[in-house]
Design a protein around this motif. Structure first.
Motif, mmCIF file in Angstrom:
data_model
loop_
_atom_site.group_PDB
_atom_site.id
_atom_site.type_symbol
_atom_site.label_atom_id
_atom_site.label_comp_id
_atom_site.label_asym_id
_atom_site.label_seq_id
_atom_site.Cartn_x
_atom_site.Cartn_y
_atom_site.Cartn_z
ATOM 1 N N MET A 87 0.839 -1.197 0.000
ATOM 2 C CA MET A 87 0.000 0.000 0.000
ATOM 3 C C MET A 87 0.881 1.259 0.000
ATOM 4 S SD MET A 87 -2.900 1.070 2.738
ATOM 5 C CE MET A 87 -4.495 0.958 2.024
ATOM 6 N N ARG A 88 0.622 2.165 -0.958
ATOM 7 C CA ARG A 88 1.421 3.394 -1.055
ATOM 8 C C ARG A 88 0.755 4.518 -0.285
ATOM 9 N NH1 ARG A 88 3.195 4.456 -7.139
ATOM 10 N NH2 ARG A 88 4.276 6.115 -6.076
ATOM 11 N N ARG A 89 1.474 5.023 0.725
ATOM 12 C CA ARG A 89 0.958 6.127 1.536
ATOM 13 C C ARG A 89 1.661 7.411 1.122
ATOM 14 N NH1 ARG A 89 1.389 4.683 7.713
ATOM 15 N NH2 ARG A 89 0.312 6.652 7.832
ATOM 16 N N MET A 90 0.938 8.519 1.260
ATOM 17 C CA MET A 90 1.511 9.810 0.905
ATOM 18 C C MET A 90 0.961 10.865 1.851
ATOM 19 S SD MET A 90 1.046 12.806 -1.070
ATOM 20 C CE MET A 90 2.078 13.791 -2.109
ATOM 21 N N VAL A 91 1.853 11.652 2.437
ATOM 22 C CA VAL A 91 1.429 12.768 3.291
ATOM 23 C C VAL A 91 1.402 14.008 2.417
ATOM 24 C CG1 VAL A 91 1.961 14.162 5.317
ATOM 25 C CG2 VAL A 91 2.416 11.701 5.343
ATOM 26 N N ASP A 92 0.243 14.651 2.349
ATOM 27 C CA ASP A 92 0.078 15.831 1.501
ATOM 28 C C ASP A 92 0.973 16.977 1.995
ATOM 29 O OD1 ASP A 92 -0.822 17.404 -0.542
ATOM 30 O OD2 ASP A 92 -2.906 17.470 0.100
ATOM 31 N N GLU A 93 1.136 17.972 1.143
ATOM 32 C CA GLU A 93 2.010 19.112 1.459
ATOM 33 C C GLU A 93 1.175 20.350 1.776
ATOM 34 O OE1 GLU A 93 4.911 19.486 -1.663
ATOM 35 O OE2 GLU A 93 5.524 17.408 -1.457
ATOM 36 N N PRO A 94 1.784 21.350 2.440
ATOM 37 C CA PRO A 94 1.051 22.584 2.754
ATOM 38 C C PRO A 94 0.509 23.268 1.490
ATOM 39 C CG PRO A 94 3.087 22.476 4.002
ATOM 40 C CD PRO A 94 3.119 21.337 3.029
ATOM 41 N N TYR A 95 -0.544 24.051 1.672
ATOM 42 C CA TYR A 95 -1.341 24.632 0.593
ATOM 43 C C TYR A 95 -0.530 25.358 -0.485
ATOM 44 C CZ TYR A 95 -5.329 27.064 -1.545
ATOM 45 O OH TYR A 95 -6.270 27.543 -2.422
ATOM 46 N N PHE A 96 0.413 26.200 -0.104
ATOM 47 C CA PHE A 96 1.119 27.004 -1.112
ATOM 48 C C PHE A 96 2.463 26.412 -1.553
ATOM 49 C CE2 PHE A 96 -1.695 30.472 0.389
ATOM 50 C CZ PHE A 96 -2.230 30.797 -0.846
ATOM 51 N N THR A 97 2.712 25.128 -1.259
ATOM 52 C CA THR A 97 3.997 24.524 -1.617
ATOM 53 C C THR A 97 4.268 24.634 -3.109
ATOM 54 O OG1 THR A 97 3.726 22.961 0.186
ATOM 55 C CG2 THR A 97 5.419 22.442 -1.436
ATOM 56 N N HIS A 98 3.274 24.308 -3.935
ATOM 57 C CA HIS A 98 3.436 24.361 -5.394
ATOM 58 C C HIS A 98 2.415 25.326 -5.979
ATOM 59 C CE1 HIS A 98 6.139 20.938 -5.181
ATOM 60 N NE2 HIS A 98 5.232 20.296 -4.467
ATOM 61 N N SER A 99 2.697 26.610 -5.879
ATOM 62 C CA SER A 99 1.830 27.620 -6.487
ATOM 63 C C SER A 99 2.699 28.489 -7.378
ATOM 64 C CB SER A 99 1.172 28.486 -5.406
ATOM 65 O OG SER A 99 2.147 29.291 -4.768
ATOM 66 N N ALA A 100 2.080 29.203 -8.310
ATOM 67 C CA ALA A 100 2.850 30.093 -9.183
ATOM 68 C C ALA A 100 3.595 31.120 -8.333
ATOM 69 C CB ALA A 100 1.930 30.785 -10.183
ATOM 70 N N TYR A 101 2.980 31.519 -7.205
ATOM 71 C CA TYR A 101 3.621 32.510 -6.345
ATOM 72 C C TYR A 101 4.898 31.948 -5.713
ATOM 73 C CZ TYR A 101 4.363 36.097 -2.885
ATOM 74 O OH TYR A 101 4.927 37.084 -2.140
ATOM 75 N N SER A 102 4.834 30.711 -5.193
ATOM 76 C CA SER A 102 6.043 30.132 -4.591
ATOM 77 C C SER A 102 7.048 29.723 -5.659
ATOM 78 C CB SER A 102 5.690 28.941 -3.697
ATOM 79 O OG SER A 102 5.124 27.900 -4.458
ATOM 80 N N ALA A 103 6.557 29.358 -6.852
ATOM 81 C CA ALA A 103 7.462 28.924 -7.931
ATOM 82 C C ALA A 103 8.206 30.085 -8.581
ATOM 83 C CB ALA A 103 6.679 28.153 -8.993
ATOM 84 N N HIS A 104 7.836 31.333 -8.239
ATOM 85 C CA HIS A 104 8.579 32.425 -8.880
ATOM 86 C C HIS A 104 10.027 32.492 -8.395
ATOM 87 C CE1 HIS A 104 6.961 35.465 -5.754
ATOM 88 N NE2 HIS A 104 8.248 35.444 -5.572
ATOM 89 N N THR A 105 10.346 31.813 -7.298
ATOM 90 C CA THR A 105 11.752 31.735 -6.883
ATOM 91 C C THR A 105 12.410 30.449 -7.381
ATOM 92 O OG1 THR A 105 10.996 30.914 -4.754
ATOM 93 C CG2 THR A 105 11.591 33.229 -4.846
#
Length: 199
Positions: free
Chosen positions: A1-19
């Motif tokens: 069984m593959r488990r995955m813990v989700d990430e915080p809301y803004f981890t992958h947003s255009a705003y965070s990706a600008h850096t």
């Protein structure tokens, strides 16, 4: 069984990706390029041909403010037409009496462009097509960069998805459209994303 813990809301947003960088297609050679941004500008750099672009992220307002020679009242007229915004002097009508007279065009900082939304599979500052872009049943499926793509594959292929510790109200998965999270679609979408990983 593959488990995955989700990430915080803004981890992958255009705003965070600008850096970290949004991966896009170069408008010249169609090779891979990266869009980044700082407080003042957005930057594009092609990793294949070296083509570069810079765009000011400041939003300006243009107007003519003057004292009317006819009625004596002070007025301000916004200049919306981009073609006219670059003239040093423009003839405008007084909004009170209609008299037309020349006035100096003033340029002022009005706002700051966050450009945080991806629209139609394009980056928010230059409108360049995302590098990791495909479609599923006519709907766009995209990733901002390789890290975001890996997250999507992990999240959609997991058998058990958990919220991160601390019980946040929203997680990164809340950004995903319903059709991507629907059980019957997940396996086919993961196949599309795995193909994108090879590009």
């Amino acid at each position: 069984m593959r488990r995955m813990v989700d990430e915080p809301y803004f981890t992958h947003s255009a705003y965070s990706a600008h850096t970290t960088g949004i991966q896009v297609k170069c408008p010249k050679c169609h090779g891979a390029g990266v869009v980044t941004a700082d407080e003042d500008n957005a930057y594009f750099r092609c990793l294949s041909c070296g083509h570069r672009m810079t765009q000011d992220r400041t939003v300006y307002r243009y107007d003519v403010h003057n004292q009317c020679r006819n009625c004596g009242r002070y007025y301000r007229v916004d200049i919306e037409d981009e073609a006219k915004q670059h003239f040093p002097i423009l003839r405008v009508a007084c909004p009170y009496c209609g008299a037309t007279m020349p006035g100096e065009v003033h340029k002022m900082v009005d706002a700051f462009s966050y450009g945080a939304e991806i629209q139609g599979g394009k980056d928010p500052w230059f409108g360049l097509e995302l590098w990791f872009l495909t479609s599923f049943q006519g709907k766009p499926v995209w990733a901002l960069n390789r890290e975001h793509l890996a997250y999507l594959i992990d999240y959609l292929s997991a058998d058990l998805r958990e919220k991160p510790p601390g019980n946040p109200k929203k997680t990164q998965a809340d950004h995903l459209p319903t059709f991507m999270k629907t059980a019957k679609n997940r396996e086919r979408i993961v196949k599309l994303l795995l193909k994108l990983q090879d590009t």
